[in-house]
Design an enzyme around this catalytic site. Structure first.
Site, PDB file in Angstrom:
ATOM      1  N   ASP A 127      20.097  57.895  56.071  1.00 57.39           N
ATOM      2  CA  ASP A 127      20.871  56.654  56.041  1.00 57.39           C
ATOM      3  C   ASP A 127      20.077  55.595  56.790  1.00 57.39           C
ATOM      4  OD1 ASP A 127      23.121  54.965  55.493  1.00 57.39           O
ATOM      5  OD2 ASP A 127      23.738  55.179  57.578  1.00 57.39           O
ATOM      6  N   SER A 128      20.381  54.345  56.500  1.00 60.11           N
ATOM      7  CA  SER A 128      19.715  53.255  57.202  1.00 60.11           C
ATOM      8  C   SER A 128      20.122  53.222  58.668  1.00 60.11           C
ATOM      9  CB  SER A 128      20.047  51.916  56.532  1.00 60.11           C
ATOM     10  OG  SER A 128      21.442  51.685  56.566  1.00 60.11           O
TER      11      SER A 128
ATOM     12  N   HIS B 235      29.555  53.535  56.576  1.00 62.83           N
ATOM     13  CA  HIS B 235      30.050  53.074  57.870  1.00 62.83           C
ATOM     14  C   HIS B 235      31.575  52.885  57.858  1.00 62.83           C
ATOM     15  CE1 HIS B 235      25.824  52.014  58.223  1.00 62.83           C
ATOM     16  NE2 HIS B 235      25.989  51.716  59.501  1.00 62.83           N
TER      17      HIS B 235
ATOM     18  N   CYS C 230      30.577  52.165  51.504  1.00 67.10           N
ATOM     19  CA  CYS C 230      29.562  52.145  52.545  1.00 67.10           C
ATOM     20  C   CYS C 230      29.951  53.223  53.538  1.00 67.10           C
ATOM     21  CB  CYS C 230      29.491  50.782  53.236  1.00 67.10           C
ATOM     22  SG  CYS C 230      28.385  50.737  54.672  1.00 67.10           S
TER      23      CYS C 230
ATOM     24  N   CYS D 287      23.662  56.817  51.938  1.00 64.07           N
ATOM     25  CA  CYS D 287      23.667  55.363  52.118  1.00 64.07           C
ATOM     26  C   CYS D 287      23.892  54.759  50.743  1.00 64.07           C
ATOM     27  CB  CYS D 287      22.317  54.913  52.683  1.00 64.07           C
ATOM     28  SG  CYS D 287      22.072  53.124  52.743  1.00 64.07           S
TER      29      CYS D 287
ATOM     30  N   GLU E 192      28.145  49.348  63.564  1.00 65.97           N
ATOM     31  CA  GLU E 192      26.877  49.616  64.241  1.00 65.97           C
ATOM     32  C   GLU E 192      26.918  49.180  65.711  1.00 65.97           C
ATOM     33  OE1 GLU E 192      23.754  50.785  63.228  1.00 65.97           O
ATOM     34  OE2 GLU E 192      24.367  51.356  61.209  1.00 65.97           O
TER      35      GLU E 192
END
Length: 277
Positions: free
Chosen positions: A13-14, A197, A195, A76, A161
């Protein structure tokens, strides 16, 4: 080009969001070995161009192959939308035709028709995922009768994040995008968290939704799809090691990643900082 020995499953994942997918995969398949790689130094990917996302993702997949992974999951949505097909079609035949790279979009799409009653689906994602129309295209191929509405939520991943997903400031951005997508199509009865996240925002998302709308995180469906894939491809299953071990790599500070990962996994972890560019 790479070692042909058996190896772990790679998860890329990023940033940290893919940990929500990794956690569900590990719960479903605890006996396997895993390497998780987060490109935190260059996150987020959401608003980067196709070319940049492809280049970054390609570098990460190469690194995981060099670490011995036989199978890599792009946990991702942006990488799955912008880089997966190119890697599968252009790079794997050159690198190693026996290795595999899989994404998170198709496993999510496959269960849409079972879940939605109105057949009106909303996709909440990064600007990159929404602009790629990957979900609309995949759903259109599998379920042409389903109407898809996308909503780019560019602030949601940065909120997660930066550990601000439970802050009062998050309420504004969550409510803003939910109100907008439901004004565009009031018949939506299923919202896909496009996403990785976004599951950390699920409490606030449900708070601002009317009753009767299903919120769909991806992790458990990706895990189920991976189990099915390995059952159908025993030749790949035989190439995966089973020691119940997990290794975590990041392109940013190891200490920073470890602190943030504890929010996603509720466990302390050891992390190694690496470079992949």
């Amino acid at each position: 080009m790479f070692s042909q020995r058996t190896g772990p499953i790679g998860i890329f994942d990023s940033g940290y969001g893919g940990l929500t997918v990794f956690d569900k995969i590990r719960q479903a398949m605890p006996e396997y070995d895993y390497i998780y790689l987060g490109d935190n130094a260059r996150a987020p990917y959401g608003q980067r161009s196709f070319e940049v996302v492809y280049r970054f993702t390609r570098q990460a997949v190469l690194k995981l192959f060099e670490e011995g992974c036989q199978l890599v999951i792009l946990a991702c949505n942006t990488a799955s939308a912008k880089a997966l097909r190119s890697i599968q079609q252009l790079d794997l035949p050159e690198w190693d035709a026996e290795r595999r790279v899989l994404g998170v979009i198709r496993p999510t799409v496959e269960i849409m028709d079972q879940i939605s009653t109105t057949k009106h689906i909303g996709i909440l994602g990064t600007s990159g995922t929404i602009s790629s129309q990957s979900y609309s295209l995949e759903i259109g191929k599998m379920f042409p009768h389903i109407k898809v509405t996308g909503e780019a939520c560019p602030m949601w991943a940065p909120l997660v994040e930066n550990n601000e997903f439970d802050s009062p400031g998050a309420d504004y951005f969550v409510k803003k995008h939910l109100d907008h997508i439901l004004s565009v199509d009031p018949r939506i009865d299923t919202l896909v968290l496009g996403c990785t996240h976004y599951p950390l925002l699920i409490g606030k998302i449900k708070q601002y939704l009317p009753a009767g709308i299903t919120v769909l995180p991806q992790g458990e469906y990706v895990a189920e799809s991976l189990i099915d894939y390995l059952n159908r491809h025993p030749e790949m299953n035989r190439r995966l090691t089973r020691g119940g071990e997990c290794w975590f790599l990041t392109t940013e500070s190891a200490a920073k990643f470890s602190d943030a990962a504890s929010v996603f996994l509720n466990d302390p972890i050891e992390v190694e900082q690496i470079s992949i560019d």
